[in-house]
Design an enzyme around this catalytic site. Sequence first.
Site, PDB file in Angstrom:
ATOM      1  N   HIS A  44       5.402   0.121  10.426  1.00 54.15           N
ATOM      2  CA  HIS A  44       6.706   0.080   9.757  1.00 54.15           C
ATOM      3  C   HIS A  44       7.860  -0.298  10.680  1.00 54.15           C
ATOM      4  CE1 HIS A  44       5.541   2.654   5.977  1.00 54.15           C
ATOM      5  NE2 HIS A  44       4.579   1.823   6.353  1.00 54.15           N
ATOM      6  N   GLU A 100       0.800  -1.232   0.000  1.00 52.41           N
ATOM      7  CA  GLU A 100       0.000   0.000   0.000  1.00 52.41           C
ATOM      8  C   GLU A 100       0.829   1.276   0.000  1.00 52.41           C
ATOM      9  OE1 GLU A 100      -1.839   1.847   3.017  1.00 52.41           O
ATOM     10  OE2 GLU A 100      -0.112   1.618   4.315  1.00 52.41           O
ATOM     11  N   HIS A 120       1.485  -1.527   9.021  1.00 54.48           N
ATOM     12  CA  HIS A 120       1.200  -0.087   9.098  1.00 54.48           C
ATOM     13  C   HIS A 120       2.237   0.712   9.875  1.00 54.48           C
ATOM     14  CE1 HIS A 120      -0.877   3.734   9.095  1.00 54.48           C
ATOM     15  NE2 HIS A 120      -0.918   3.759  10.402  1.00 54.48           N
ATOM     16  N   ASN A 126      -4.497   1.854   4.670  1.00 51.96           N
ATOM     17  CA  ASN A 126      -5.135   3.169   4.685  1.00 51.96           C
ATOM     18  C   ASN A 126      -4.764   4.035   3.478  1.00 51.96           C
ATOM     19  OD1 ASN A 126      -2.534   3.179   6.190  1.00 51.96           O
ATOM     20  ND2 ASN A 126      -2.900   5.385   6.313  1.00 51.96           N
ATOM     21  N   HIS A 127      -3.688   3.666   2.768  1.00 51.47           N
ATOM     22  CA  HIS A 127      -3.317   4.426   1.568  1.00 51.47           C
ATOM     23  C   HIS A 127      -3.806   3.768   0.281  1.00 51.47           C
ATOM     24  CE1 HIS A 127      -0.984   7.428   3.639  1.00 51.47           C
ATOM     25  NE2 HIS A 127      -0.237   6.519   4.234  1.00 51.47           N
TER      26      HIS A 127
END
Length: 267
Positions: free
Chosen positions: A178, A39, A176, A67-68
């Site tokens: 990272h 993403e 998410h 979310n992206h």
Amino acid sequence: MKILFVGDVVGSVGIKAIETYLPEIKKKVKPQLTIVNGENAAGGKGTKEPDYQKITRAGADVVTGGNHTWDKREILDFIDDPKKNILRPYNFPGKNVPGRGFIEINVNSKKVYVINMMGTAMMRALDNPFLAADDLLKTLDDDAIKFVDFHAETTSEKIAFANYMVGRVSAVVGTHTHVQTNDAQVINKQTALLTDVGMTGSYDGILGDKKEPIINNFLTQRPNRFDVDEDGRMQINFCVVEVNDKTNNARSIKNYVITPNNQTFLN
């Protein structure tokens, strides 16, 4: 069954890391299924079709989102293509949401579901992922392996979701943030959990972005434009989940990193 899962691919450095390391990782691991979160592949936000193609050519069977997912409008041109195994979070609200939130794959005559869910704590106001998972699981074959990419901000929500899913899915692996966590475990000898698998991208940046604007943001408390670090050295974060094909319970989960300073896995 061995399932290889690679953490968030960030920008061109992340794509290069996938192209460089994933074939070598697969030679050593010999997974039956390879999943990659993509993403952040398109300049740190979103996924374009060339990014998807590069990730799959390098060895991914399924590319998950987060979310992206919608940050690059070009995704609407291919996310509904049934020949492309790309997912977006299942619990986006509303009807007729483009794309798929889960996919069914047959691996050596064994049915596997890859499910993409997104958390809501400190995230967008999506449908409740706990309740959405309840509804989804009612429609799926009980005698199947179920792997969940749970894309969420807080460790508590990820751990809570995994515990809520114990015995109902084979693995819950977080994405998410990272940063790879050190809590890989199999809960009750049933469901594998890793709070966050980490990222694939620049080793020299901050979460894949250039360091200076982020540091300046903390120093001044003023807005700064964050740009993906496209010049840094490569890193790749991933985990390997082993699942009993007869019981669908996880046997083990191990997390790994390959960085310029840690090439142990490749030796």
